[in-house]
Write an enzyme that holds these catalytic residues in place. Structure first.
Site, PDB file in Angstrom:
ATOM      1  CG  LEU A 230      -1.787  -1.187   1.519  1.00 31.52           C
ATOM      2  CD1 LEU A 230      -2.572  -0.968   2.805  1.00 31.52           C
ATOM      3  CD2 LEU A 230      -2.738  -1.448   0.360  1.00 31.52           C
ATOM      4  CD  GLU A 231       4.272   3.042  -0.934  1.00 30.97           C
ATOM      5  OE1 GLU A 231       4.143   4.081  -0.244  1.00 30.97           O
ATOM      6  OE2 GLU A 231       5.097   2.163  -0.649  1.00 30.97           O
ATOM      7  CG  MET A 232      -2.151   3.981   1.535  1.00 28.47           C
ATOM      8  SD  MET A 232      -2.822   3.192   3.009  1.00 28.47           S
ATOM      9  CE  MET A 232      -1.337   2.967   4.000  1.00 28.47           C
TER      10      MET A 232
END
Length: 480
Positions: A245-247
């Site tokens: 996950l890159e948020m």
């Protein structure tokens, strides 16, 4: 107008429900660019059924052939560059310069990952007697890629490229804001020779994305987007499957007293208002020492006033519209919140086109306090909050005072203090005398804290390929 389709089991098909949604030009929202399938869990399940059957053949494809397919996909993207630039401008809202950069970067990504198909290997380890201990790297299986609208070619290529290079089949769900770009990327892969059964394209909204994340047969899920959606995906994936996950971010640029103000203002305006403020690494806070605070605010406002806001299709436009009506509403809400919280609003002197487009002029806030929502929450639009610091130590404390940890920058002539800042910054990306945005394609990328799961890095080489491959250890001893 384009009539889009899902790609399931090698066939371009509508959604099983027959429902559709429209893609529009954010500079001219009444102009429909395409109609696409509004997919459901039923469509996702059918796609996974087909990918399960196709997975062994693609996993067994020699790495040289996988590399060649990605190279030819890059060729296909480059051959359609002019068309893709125009379509990207009209679907997402970028300026022509920004769209040209993204369309040029995407085939470069494909070529980079083509090389990774040939580089990835195992290792041998010392062992007693005649035993050999070695590792092999295998594809994880089905990769679910859920991608955002702000870089609808570049970011998907950074997921699909390594996933396919590693021998995985891919279930691709692009953003419903930019479905055409997702379809164009898949078309380029198939034009490059990818078996159409090795990838599935599922168009649609959050329901389709949730179905991708929660299907237990999807062995790895890679997502780029908001922190709230990422947290929900993380919960849906659970502990026994891989997730990357890159948020979100609330990225500071720290400006120290020895900084050149014109240089600092240029970097801040590029980081804050480039891409209309719609980047996870975008500058949303400026932390500046007291003695130069007022002069820097003046320089940033003046520099931002030179931007030209309008439809990105116009060559002299430097800042396009926001990507959607929802983004415009969010921008307006946060500007109102900032005023209501007591921050001082500085309107940048940029004329806003008189149209129904999703145009938003840059706004700068000063006199902020640490508890204000415009300081603490991701806005994802051209809104910039200044924060005063007493000295270098106070600036570092303020910069780190956030739940996010995506990107940070420091602007100073003193490289010793810059290195000290980089060491103490609680972010995955630190820029010295640069905007918070922008990154090398051959370097790892990922955030800290609520900006990432901090499990597998994106973007580069061995650190990126680890997510798409499972490592198996083998002990080999001759019989007898």
């Amino acid at each position: 107008m384009t009539t889009g389709s899902n790609l399931v089991d090698g066939q371009w098909v509508p959604s099983a429900s027959g429902h559709t949604f429209r893609s529009v030009d954010p500079a001219h929202p009444t102009e429909v660019l395409g109609v696409f399938p509004d997919s459901t869990a039923q469509d996702v399940a059918a796609a996974v059924d087909a990918l399960e059957k196709a997975a062994p053949e693609w996993a067994g494809t020699p790495p040289e052939r996988r590399a060649r397919i990605l190279e030819r996909a890059a060729d296909a993207l480059e051959a359609r560059a002019d068309q893709l630039i125009t379509e990207l401008i009209r679907e997402e809202g970028k300026s022509r310069a920004e769209a040209t950069t993204e369309v040029g970067r995407t085939p470069m990504n494909m070529r980079f990952y083509a090389a990774e198909a040939l580089r990835s290997g195992g290792a041998t380890y010392p062992a007693a007697g005649q035993t050999m201990v070695y590792t092999v790297r295998e594809p994880v299986g089905i990769v679910g890629a859920i991608t955002p609208w702000n870089f609808p070619l570049n970011i998907p290529s950074r997921k699909l490229g390594p996933a396919l290079a590693a021998g995985n089949v891919v279930l691709f769900k692009p953003s419903e804001v930019t479905p055409l770009m997702g379809q164009r990327l898949v078309e380029a892969l198939i034009a490059g020779g990818l078996p159409p059964t090795a990838i599935a394209l599922i168009q649609g909204g959050g329901g389709a994305g949730a179905a991708v994340a929660t299907d237990d047969r999807v062995t790895a899920v890679t997502f780029t987007g908001s922190t709230d959606v990422g947290a929900a995906i993380h919960a849906g994936v659970g502990p026994q499957r891989r997730v990357q996950l890159e948020m979100g971010g609330k990225n500071p640029t720290v400006v120290l007293g020895d900084a050149d103000l014109d240089f600092a203002a240029t970097a801040i305006v590029k980081g804050a208002f480039g891409l209309s403020g719609q980047a996870c690494t975008g500058t949303s806070r400026v932390v500046v020492v007291d003695e130069i605070h007022d002069a820097l605010v003046e320089a940033v406002v003046a520099k931002a006033s030179a931007l030209r806001l309008g439809p990105g299709i116009d060559d002299d436009v430097t800042m396009g519209p926001l990507a959607s009506a929802a983004q415009l509403a969010k921008y307006r809400e946060y500007v109102s919140i900032g005023v209501a919280e007591g921050a001082l609003r500085h309107d940048v002197d940029v004329p806003v086109p008189e149209s129904d487009g999703y145009f938003a002029a840059p706004v700068v806030f000063t006199d902020t306090t640490p508890d204000m929502r415009i300081v603490r929450e991701e806005i994802f639009g051209p809104v910039l909050a200044f924060q005063r610091a007493r000295d270098v130590d106070d600036a570092l404390r303020i910069a780190n005072d956030t739940r996010f940890g995506m990107s940070a920058a420091v602007i100073t002539a003193d490289l010793g203090r810059a290195m000290a800042f980089a060491a103490a910054s609680k972010t995955g990306l630190v820029k010295v005398n640069q905007p918070t945005t922008g990154m090398a394609m051959n370097a790892p990328f990922g955030g800290y804290k609520a900006s990432s799961t901090q499990t597998f890095k994106e973007q580069a080489g061995s650190s990126m390929m680890q997510f798409y491959q499972a490592e198996k250890t083998i002990y080999l001893t001759p019989a007898g």
